[in-house]
Write a protein that holds these residues in place. Structure first.
Motif, mmCIF file in Angstrom:
data_model
loop_
_atom_site.group_PDB
_atom_site.id
_atom_site.type_symbol
_atom_site.label_atom_id
_atom_site.label_comp_id
_atom_site.label_asym_id
_atom_site.label_seq_id
_atom_site.Cartn_x
_atom_site.Cartn_y
_atom_site.Cartn_z
ATOM 1 N N GLN A 101 21.096 -16.667 25.548
ATOM 2 C CA GLN A 101 19.814 -16.537 24.861
ATOM 3 C C GLN A 101 18.674 -16.095 25.785
ATOM 4 O OE1 GLN A 101 17.621 -19.989 22.764
ATOM 5 N NE2 GLN A 101 18.990 -19.109 21.222
ATOM 6 N N GLY A 102 18.555 -16.728 26.937
ATOM 7 C CA GLY A 102 17.495 -16.347 27.866
ATOM 8 C C GLY A 102 17.683 -14.942 28.403
ATOM 9 N N THR A 103 18.943 -14.560 28.626
ATOM 10 C CA THR A 103 19.237 -13.209 29.105
ATOM 11 C C THR A 103 18.875 -12.180 28.044
ATOM 12 O OG1 THR A 103 21.032 -14.053 30.494
ATOM 13 C CG2 THR A 103 21.044 -11.690 30.000
ATOM 14 N N LEU A 104 19.149 -12.507 26.775
ATOM 15 C CA LEU A 104 18.811 -11.594 25.684
ATOM 16 C C LEU A 104 17.307 -11.368 25.616
ATOM 17 C CD1 LEU A 104 19.819 -9.963 23.229
ATOM 18 C CD2 LEU A 104 19.538 -12.044 21.850
ATOM 19 N N ALA A 105 16.546 -12.443 25.741
ATOM 20 C CA ALA A 105 15.087 -12.310 25.729
ATOM 21 C C ALA A 105 14.609 -11.467 26.907
ATOM 22 C CB ALA A 105 14.437 -13.698 25.774
ATOM 23 N N GLU A 106 15.211 -11.675 28.080
ATOM 24 C CA GLU A 106 14.803 -10.921 29.266
ATOM 25 C C GLU A 106 15.228 -9.457 29.180
ATOM 26 O OE1 GLU A 106 13.048 -10.285 33.085
ATOM 27 O OE2 GLU A 106 12.741 -11.664 31.394
ATOM 28 N N LYS A 107 16.348 -9.175 28.550
ATOM 29 C CA LYS A 107 16.801 -7.789 28.388
ATOM 30 C C LYS A 107 15.798 -7.010 27.537
ATOM 31 C CE LYS A 107 21.336 -7.266 27.501
ATOM 32 N NZ LYS A 107 22.064 -6.552 28.579
ATOM 33 N N LEU A 108 15.245 -7.672 26.512
ATOM 34 C CA LEU A 108 14.224 -7.027 25.687
ATOM 35 C C LEU A 108 12.899 -6.907 26.445
ATOM 36 C CD1 LEU A 108 14.946 -8.794 22.280
ATOM 37 C CD2 LEU A 108 15.150 -6.336 22.716
ATOM 38 N N ARG A 109 12.525 -7.981 27.142
ATOM 39 C CA ARG A 109 11.277 -7.942 27.902
ATOM 40 C C ARG A 109 11.322 -6.846 28.966
ATOM 41 N NH1 ARG A 109 8.544 -8.718 32.236
ATOM 42 N NH2 ARG A 109 10.474 -8.932 33.432
ATOM 43 N N ALA A 110 12.466 -6.745 29.647
ATOM 44 C CA ALA A 110 12.623 -5.712 30.667
ATOM 45 C C ALA A 110 12.534 -4.324 30.053
ATOM 46 C CB ALA A 110 13.956 -5.889 31.396
ATOM 47 N N GLY A 111 13.152 -4.154 28.886
ATOM 48 C CA GLY A 111 13.080 -2.861 28.215
ATOM 49 C C GLY A 111 11.652 -2.467 27.904
ATOM 50 N N GLY A 112 10.848 -3.439 27.464
ATOM 51 C CA GLY A 112 9.449 -3.157 27.161
ATOM 52 C C GLY A 112 8.611 -2.911 28.397
ATOM 53 N N ALA A 113 9.049 -3.463 29.531
ATOM 54 C CA ALA A 113 8.299 -3.307 30.782
ATOM 55 C C ALA A 113 8.754 -2.107 31.595
ATOM 56 C CB ALA A 113 8.436 -4.580 31.628
ATOM 57 N N GLY A 114 9.750 -1.376 31.116
ATOM 58 C CA GLY A 114 10.232 -0.207 31.844
ATOM 59 C C GLY A 114 11.140 -0.552 33.008
ATOM 60 N N PRO A 116 14.837 -1.043 34.173
ATOM 61 C CA PRO A 116 16.140 -0.656 33.632
ATOM 62 C C PRO A 116 17.215 -1.724 33.732
ATOM 63 C CG PRO A 116 15.786 0.383 35.746
ATOM 64 C CD PRO A 116 14.497 -0.274 35.385
ATOM 65 N N ALA A 117 17.104 -2.632 34.707
ATOM 66 C CA ALA A 117 18.128 -3.661 34.893
ATOM 67 C C ALA A 117 17.562 -4.783 35.754
ATOM 68 C CB ALA A 117 19.376 -3.069 35.546
ATOM 69 N N PHE A 118 18.236 -5.917 35.737
ATOM 70 C CA PHE A 118 17.822 -7.060 36.547
ATOM 71 C C PHE A 118 19.052 -7.898 36.871
ATOM 72 C CE2 PHE A 118 17.509 -8.224 32.105
ATOM 73 C CZ PHE A 118 18.108 -9.473 32.038
ATOM 74 N N PHE A 119 18.919 -8.792 37.835
ATOM 75 C CA PHE A 119 20.019 -9.668 38.227
ATOM 76 C C PHE A 119 19.719 -11.107 37.815
ATOM 77 C CE2 PHE A 119 20.770 -6.061 40.980
ATOM 78 C CZ PHE A 119 22.155 -5.970 41.013
ATOM 79 N N THR A 120 20.753 -11.806 37.349
ATOM 80 C CA THR A 120 20.625 -13.193 36.945
ATOM 81 C C THR A 120 21.892 -13.960 37.287
ATOM 82 O OG1 THR A 120 20.296 -14.704 35.064
ATOM 83 C CG2 THR A 120 21.413 -12.631 34.609
#
Length: 235
Positions: A101-114, A116-120
């Motif tokens: 769930q938290g990763t899903l929220a961050e995947k959308l937030r990252a998409g909106g912030a430009g 492309p990817a992040f590590f978790t």
């Protein structure tokens, strides 16, 4: 630019098509864009990949699109109490990309912030990390997650002005701001529409730069009138 459309059907016209990646705000039945989902169902578009925490319940919310087989893949964190969602997945009729769930929220937030990817660290050592890049930072292993940038985002807000500045109501905020920011084109369903400048800047939860189209759900407006009347009586 006029962002206000007379109906959910008009707001969707010309922007939704077969095979698109869509993000739909909401959490369970809280904060879901009911009118836009119904209009999407009636549009007949198919083979959709839908990003949403879950898919409502049977016959309501995104559950309607599962019943009409308009969704071919879900990107979700929870199957929930939707029996048709579970049945289609277990029968191999629906593709499912499970995402914490938290990763899903961050995947959308990252998409909106430009971004492309992040590590978790979430998902390392589980099937969530299968086929994904792993990297070590300070002696800990992390998995790389790609951002999500949907073709269209459908979201629900409590109030909007004509410029698209949004106010969300309590827990109905949930995934809606992140979905709105991530969408290449964002359509918002609101309960109240006010004139630009009517919302105090400090009360704006999401600026109108992220919103392309607005539709007022008349049913929601009636609910607000009843709620306001109850509050006045209680006072």
């Amino acid at each position: 630019m006029n962002k206000v459309y007379p109906s959910a059907e008009e707001a969707l016209r010309g922007v939704v098509a077969d095979g698109q990646l869509l993000a739909v705000g909401g959490f369970g039945l809280c904060g879901i864009p009911e009118a836009l989902i119904a209009a999407l169902r009636d549009s007949g578009v198919k083979n959709l990949t839908v990003i949403s925490n879950n898919a409502g319940v049977d016959g309501f919310g995104l559950g309607q699109l599962l019943e009409t087989r308009q969704i071919s893949k879900m990107i979700s964190s929870y199957v929930g109490e939707n029996k048709e969602f579970e049945r289609q997945y277990l029968a191999g009729e629906l593709a499912l990309e499970f995402t914490p769930q938290g990763t899903l929220a961050e995947k959308l937030r990252a998409g909106g912030a430009g971004i492309p990817a992040f590590f978790t660290k979430t998902g390392v050592g589980t099937v969530v990390a299968d086929g994904k890049e792993l990297r070590e930072f300070d002696g800990e292993t992390y998995v790389m997650e790609r951002a999500l940038v949907p073709d269209v985002a459908l979201v629900k807000a409590f109030k909007a002005d004509r410029s698209g500045n949004l106010v969300f109501r309590r827990t109905a905020r949930n995934f809606n701001p992140a979905a709105a920011m991530a969408g290449k084109l964002t359509i918002v369903e609101v309960e109240q529409l006010v004139e630009t400048g009517s919302i105090d800047p400090d009360d704006v939860h999401l600026p109108g730069i992220y919103v392309n189209r607005i539709v007022v759900n008349a049913t929601s407006e009636k609910r607000i009138e009843k709620r306001t009347l109850r509050e006045k009586v209680a006072a």
